[in-house]
Design a protein around this motif. Structure first.
Motif, short mmCIF file in Angstrom:
data_model
loop_
_atom_site.label_atom_id
_atom_site.label_comp_id
_atom_site.label_asym_id
_atom_site.label_seq_id
_atom_site.Cartn_x
_atom_site.Cartn_y
_atom_site.Cartn_z
N ASN A 104 0.85 -1.18 0.00
CA ASN A 104 0.00 0.00 0.00
C ASN A 104 0.89 1.23 0.00
O ASN A 104 1.86 1.30 0.79
CB ASN A 104 -0.89 0.05 1.25
CG ASN A 104 -2.01 -0.98 1.20
OD1 ASN A 104 -2.30 -1.55 0.16
ND2 ASN A 104 -2.65 -1.21 2.34
N TYR B 299 0.83 5.70 -0.27
CA TYR B 299 -0.03 6.88 -0.14
C TYR B 299 0.87 8.11 -0.07
O TYR B 299 1.85 8.12 0.65
CB TYR B 299 -0.87 6.76 1.13
CG TYR B 299 -2.21 7.47 1.12
CD1 TYR B 299 -2.52 8.44 0.17
CD2 TYR B 299 -3.17 7.18 2.09
CE1 TYR B 299 -3.75 9.07 0.17
CE2 TYR B 299 -4.40 7.81 2.10
CZ TYR B 299 -4.69 8.75 1.14
OH TYR B 299 -5.90 9.40 1.15
N PHE C 130 -6.74 4.13 3.52
CA PHE C 130 -6.55 2.74 3.08
C PHE C 130 -7.81 1.91 3.33
O PHE C 130 -8.23 1.12 2.47
CB PHE C 130 -5.38 2.10 3.82
CG PHE C 130 -4.02 2.53 3.31
CD1 PHE C 130 -3.85 2.94 1.99
CD2 PHE C 130 -2.91 2.51 4.14
CE1 PHE C 130 -2.60 3.31 1.52
CE2 PHE C 130 -1.67 2.89 3.68
CZ PHE C 130 -1.51 3.29 2.37
N HIS D 179 -6.70 -1.70 -0.88
CA HIS D 179 -5.81 -1.41 0.25
C HIS D 179 -6.34 -2.06 1.53
O HIS D 179 -5.57 -2.60 2.33
CB HIS D 179 -5.68 0.10 0.44
CG HIS D 179 -5.08 0.80 -0.73
ND1 HIS D 179 -5.84 1.32 -1.76
CD2 HIS D 179 -3.78 1.08 -1.05
CE1 HIS D 179 -5.04 1.88 -2.66
NE2 HIS D 179 -3.79 1.76 -2.26
N ASN E 11 -5.57 -5.73 1.53
CA ASN E 11 -4.17 -5.99 1.82
C ASN E 11 -3.92 -6.00 3.34
O ASN E 11 -3.19 -6.83 3.86
CB ASN E 11 -3.28 -4.93 1.17
CG ASN E 11 -3.10 -5.14 -0.32
OD1 ASN E 11 -3.35 -6.23 -0.83
ND2 ASN E 11 -2.66 -4.10 -1.02
#
Length: 254
Positions: free
Chosen positions: A44, A46, A59, A65, A68
């Motif tokens: 992930n 960001y 997320f 996300h 995950n």
């Protein structure tokens, strides 16, 4: 990502650490499994949010996300954050880059697929735990914030010379009182009508202490104790806490 200004699961060749996150993970000893249906490696990323809460909130509101994070096939997590210029090369902004890298050292033992209720409910539109207390944003210390103003006057209290410093500081949360040409000082801050010693440290010229600005009136007040007069005309410097703008205030002796 922060150094090369990109935000992607695939790094440019100039990064020198493989092409995809899976390549980098394999170089660190993890095994990738062909196909994306049941991954044992995931990442992930960001760019922009400035608090961990905002990152996780974002997320969890994204199905990929979120899955995950709640994937039962991964058993280890690495988290990284670095501050850098925006990936948009035309922007001069700086902000954090966040990375979560998920893996499993022994993928053969991983379950077929995640079955927990939280995973099935992805994405989670509402965070289930309370947000942390919101911190007040610091005042902008740029051109919009002017240097604090004030006066400094000597007074004799209980036979000891003191300097009363007071003034206004619009747009600031606190100011820094820096003793100038005085041998040593000790600061007492007036809090709710009572004189409270905020620091007992006696310091040498050039040192400073922080004084809180009253929110309602945007004013500050401090009492500086001085020893026998120093050579020359003593001054006090008032600045914002980042010391980007300041003002020298001469101490009145009468």
């Amino acid at each position: 990502m922060a150094r090369l200004r990109f935000c992607s699961h695939y790094a440019p060749a100039s990064a020198g650490h493989g092409v995809s996150f899976a390549d980098r993970a394999q170089r660190a000893g993890y095994t990738a499994v062909a196909g994306w249906a049941h991954p044992v490696l995931a990442e992930n990323i960001y760019e922009t949010p400035e608090t961990p809460y905002k990152v996780v909130e974002g997320f969890m509101k994204s199905i990929g996300h979120c899955q995950n994070i709640l994937n039962e096939r991964v058993t280890q997590l690495g988290v990284g954050v670095a501050w850098g210029k925006a990936s948009n090369k035309t922007s001069k902004q700086e902000h954090p880059y966040w990375t979560q890298l998920f893996g499993n050292r022994d993928p053969e033992t991983a379950p077929e697929w995640a079955t927990n209720p939280g995973f099935a409910a992805c994405p989670h539109k509402v965070m289930v735990h309370p947000a942390p207390v919101k911190e007040a944003k610091p005042a902008d210390d740029g051109a919009a914030v002017k240097a604090p103003t004030g006066t400094a006057k000597v007074a004799v209290v209980d036979g000891k010379k003191q300097v009363a410093v007071q003034g206004s500081a619009p747009g600031l949360k606190s100011v820094r009182v820096t003793e100038g040409r005085v041998k040593a000082v000790q600061v007492r801050v007036n809090v709710n009508g009572r004189r409270v010693i905020r620091t007992r440290q006696v310091f040498t010229p050039g040192k400073s202490v922080v004084v809180r600005v009253k929110p309602a009136t945007q004013t500050y007040a401090a009492v500086v104790r001085v020893p026998p007069p120093a050579k020359g005309r003593p001054v006090i410097r008032i600045s914002n806490t980042k010391a980007q703008v300041s003002r020298r205030i001469p101490i009145r002796t009468r």
